[in-house]
Design an enzyme around this catalytic site. Structure first.
Site, PDB file in Angstrom:
ATOM      1  N   ARG A 161     -20.228 -32.300  62.618  1.00  0.00           N
ATOM      2  CA  ARG A 161     -20.153 -32.501  61.175  1.00  0.00           C
ATOM      3  C   ARG A 161     -19.384 -31.421  60.428  1.00  0.00           C
ATOM      4  NH1 ARG A 161     -25.671 -34.116  58.295  1.00  0.00           N
ATOM      5  NH2 ARG A 161     -26.081 -34.811  60.411  1.00  0.00           N
ATOM      6  N   HIS A 172     -18.968 -43.472  60.934  1.00  0.00           N
ATOM      7  CA  HIS A 172     -19.606 -42.284  60.333  1.00  0.00           C
ATOM      8  C   HIS A 172     -20.829 -42.679  59.510  1.00  0.00           C
ATOM      9  CE1 HIS A 172     -19.318 -37.981  59.472  1.00  0.00           C
ATOM     10  NE2 HIS A 172     -19.672 -38.250  58.237  1.00  0.00           N
ATOM     11  N   TYR A 194     -12.760 -47.607  41.839  1.00  0.00           N
ATOM     12  CA  TYR A 194     -11.580 -47.606  40.971  1.00  0.00           C
ATOM     13  C   TYR A 194     -10.329 -47.076  41.673  1.00  0.00           C
ATOM     14  CZ  TYR A 194     -15.184 -48.063  37.364  1.00  0.00           C
ATOM     15  OH  TYR A 194     -16.248 -48.492  36.619  1.00  0.00           O
TER      16      TYR A 194
END
Length: 747
Positions: A31, A77, A121
């Site tokens: 990670r 993931h 967006y």
């Protein structure tokens, strides 16, 4: 109980230790830390690979980030969409990355700390750089793939990165018990250093630094401790000092302005607004009077922060002040920690390049082995077709005489003619001699008739010649270090030519910023605070001229020196300190500022019971009195501390301080309760205690009563107080002993 059930006894602490170590290693490897080979954390690698799989290439339309994030989370993931989107956003921010890996469309945040728009967006696609440099040759078996989290997909264990991305884009991450912080570097310089290492693997870090001068931050700036860099790059750890770029611009009328056009990399985000606040604070606290106006004129074109100076200001001294007192000069803590050979390791510059070059040779070896295998297969087929063209009549006869494809193939491969009818015995004998390979036989059977045209046969021969050349070239690359190195260097040169740019960060040895603080002229002032908590200081002469109005309008009036400190005691038992210079100085009719703006005092949580000058308090004793009737004397020197806030006294539960007063031994103390009980006794009866003590009982309180006021007066001096709107002469109370119940005032 099942006879096969086993109970395993283990020490709980051992189990916890093992579990925690497993968790820590998972965070470190899977990670938080980048791989030294591709310079990517797992979340970045998975996001880029998912975009590649979705076909979101640089020459195709943008796709919604929500689609990319969702696909990455579902396939590779499973750690939440926010972490994936944050990684995607950072890879698209040109002010954070030396070379952006994602081409973002929409609001992807700003250098001033504005966040990106929601993923629904924004849109994104891969950059050309990412496609050509990070994801090329994935179809040529250059890297290993492993199962994803639920073993339904395959994901790359590392991307086939062709440049040292760990150096070019840097990295930052916090794992368990360790962290990484690698600055970005210039792509062209890094490529030159890699080439130098490939030509001489005995090269030293110092020699590599002829190519890599130092970090190259996207925000520019100036690295001012050049001499510290060799040690940092040797060990992989150290501190880089960076400054913003400040230029002096001349204005009309002899005025000047300081223009900050580049900021330290560490100032990205809220650092700019913090810098503006720090400059404003320097002006407000009168650390400098040279700055007339501050404006942030930054735009898409770049950073531009303008400080307008008054006429005759010392611009150089002010520049040094900004370096010293604000984050315009900052420290970047380098810790080049990455995952190498499956374990976290702090790497120096040479070690990173060494790992990268080893990886490049591994990629090249696997690539050219794959290409060689394909060319050999191609050559085999081509040889078969050429040979077939020479005996095409015989092959046609075999095909026409065969009852099945199997029989025809058996004849072509092994010369089996039993199930085939021939026009003549000669043809049968010739057919029995045929020995095509399986692959050649399949190609012959699938060959189209147009391949028999003369020009097509010539083209086939020319193609075969090229294939033979390719095989020779690939074998040379695989068997010769210099040939493989030349291929890698040629690739690196093409990347440098297309993606290289000039360095933005200047590397130099600069003298430490030194500025001369203007000595503050010491003067007597008067601290004034009204009942609403607004405070200011005025000149002593101003106070004298307006004494009557000042005394009536203000709750606290404290004469002090402008260079001193004020002590603010509150009902919660705390003492806050504030520099007199931090309190605005001005005219008598100025409003002032709320005291909680310049100190740790909070109007919503505590009430002020006394304000005094710290210097005058040094030689005095302070009387503390609480609502529950506890009293004590504390030597003033106990409050000579540097901390802004300390505990001034210890309180019982649900008790509060109602008074703090300067007391002397020749005074009398009068305690007045809420219900009108008064007790008078000599000041020496109050014992001296430490500030951490609760104190002793001053008055015995009746039920539902509490101490409300404390008065001090000297024997022979008539002193009056007000109780229930009536004037009370304190001297008339009979002297008693401390810890008495007192007398009820009847009026």
């Amino acid at each position: 109980m099942n006879s096969e059930t086993q109970i395993i006894r283990t020490e709980y602490s051992d189990l916890m230790k093992k579990s925690y170590i497993d968790y820590a290693m998972s965070v470190i490897i899977s990670r938080a830390l980048p791989d030294v080979r591709d310079g990517l954390k797992p979340v970045q690698r998975r996001t880029l690979y998912d975009m590649y799989e979705l076909g979101i290439r640089y020459d195709r339309p943008y796709r919604k980030c929500a689609r990319i994030v969702g696909d990455t989370m579902g396939k590779y993931h499973p750690h939440g969409d926010s972490s994936i989107y944050e990684a995607l956003v950072v890879m698209a921010q040109d002010f954070k990355k030396g070379q952006i890996l994602v081409d973002g469309h929409g609001n992807f945040g700003s250098i001033e700390g504005d966040g990106a728009a929601a993923m629904r967006y924004t849109e994104a696609r891969l950059t050309k750089f990412t496609q050509e440099v990070c994801l090329a040759d994935l179809d040529k078996n250059v890297i290993d793939f492993g199962p994803n989290f639920d073993e339904t997909e395959k994901e790359p264990l590392v991307l086939p990165m062709r440049v040292p991305n760990l150096l070019i884009n840097g990295a930052e991450g916090i794992a368990v018990g360790m962290a990484t912080n690698i600055p970005p570097h210039n792509l062209a310089e890094v490529i030159d250093a890699v080439k130098a290492y490939m030509k001489n693997d005995e090269i030293s870090t110092k020699q590599l630094m002829k190519y890599i001068k130092g970090p190259d931050f996207p925000t520019g700036g100036i690295v001012v401790n050049k001499d510290a860099l060799p040690d940092i790059y040797e060990t992989g750890q150290g501190k880089i000092k960076i400054r913003g770029k400040v230029e002096v611009e001349e204005l009309k009328g002899g005025k000047k302005q300081l223009v900050i056009s580049e900021i330290p990399y560490t100032m990205i985000g809220t650092g700019i607004s913090k810098f503006l606040n720090d400059v404003a604070s320097l002006v407000e606290t009168k650390k400098t009077t040279d700055i007339v106006d501050i404006s942030n004129q930054s735009s898409k074109e770049g950073i531009r922060i303008v400080l307008e100076l008054k006429r005759g200001a010392d611009a150089e001294n002010l520049k040094n002040m900004l370096y010293k007192k604000t984050r315009l000069e900052d420290t970047f803590g380098v810790n080049m920690l990455a995952v190498a050979d499956g374990r976290p390791e702090t790497l120096g510059l040479k070690k990173i390049i060494e790992h990268h070059v080893d990886f490049q040779f591994e990629l090249a070896t696997r690539k050219y082995q794959t290409l060689l295998g394909k060319e050999r297969e191609k050559s085999e087929v081509q040889e078969g077709l050429i040979k077939a063209c020479d005996v095409i009549d015989l092959i046609i006869e075999i095909l026409r005489g065969s009852k099945s494809v199997k029989d025809a193939k058996a004849c072509l491969v092994n010369g089996v003619t039993d199930n085939i009818s021939f026009k003549s015995g000669i043809s049968k004998k010739m057919a029995a001699l045929l020995r095509f390979t399986e692959r050649q036989a399949t190609a012959i059977l699938e060959m189209r008739l147009y391949r028999l045209i003369g020009l097509e046969i010539e083209a086939l021969r020319a193609e075969h010649e090229q294939t033979v050349k390719n095989i020779a070239r690939y074998e040379d690359i695989l068997n010769n270090y210099d040939s493989m190195a030349a291929v890698i260097i040629e690739e690196l040169d093409s990347y440098k030519k297309e993606y290289g740019r000039k360095r933005r960060t200047v590397i130099e040895n600069a003298e430490e910023a030194v500025f001369e603080e203007k000595k503050i002229e010491e003067q007597e002032v008067v601290f004034l605070m009204d009942r609403f908590g607004y405070a200011k200081t005025v000149d002593l002469s101003v106070y004298e001229r307006n004494r009557e109005a000042a005394d009536s309008e203000n709750k606290y009036i404290v004469p002090c020196m402008n260079t001193g400190r004020l002590c603010i005691f509150t009902d919660t038992g705390k003492m806050h300190q504030v520099k007199v210079l931090d309190v605005p100085y001005g005219k008598f009719r100025d409003k002032g500022t709320p005291l909680d703006n310049v100190s740790n005092y909070s109007t919503s949580e505590e009430q002020i019971v006394m304000v005094c000058d710290a210097e005058q308090m040094r030689f005095a004793h302070l009387l503390f009195a609480t609502a529950k009737g506890m009293v004590k004397k504390v030597e003033g020197t106990e409050f000579q501390v540097t901390k802004r806030t300390i505990s001034a006294t210890k309180l019982q539960e649900e008790d509060s301080v109602i008074a703090v007063k300067v007391i002397t031994d020749n005074q009398n103390v009068v305690l007045q309760t809420k219900n009108g009980y008064f007790l008078r006794f000599p000041a020496p009866e109050i014992p001296e205690k430490k500030k951490a003590a609760i104190g002793v009982r001053g008055i015995r309180l009746h039920k539902n009563d509490e101490l409300e006021q404390v008065y001090l007066f000297e024997e022979g001096v008539e002193t009056k107080a007000r109780y229930n709107d009536k004037e009370v002469t304190l001297n008339r109370f009979k002297q008693a002993k401390r810890d008495g119940a007192g007398n009820k005032y009847r009026g």
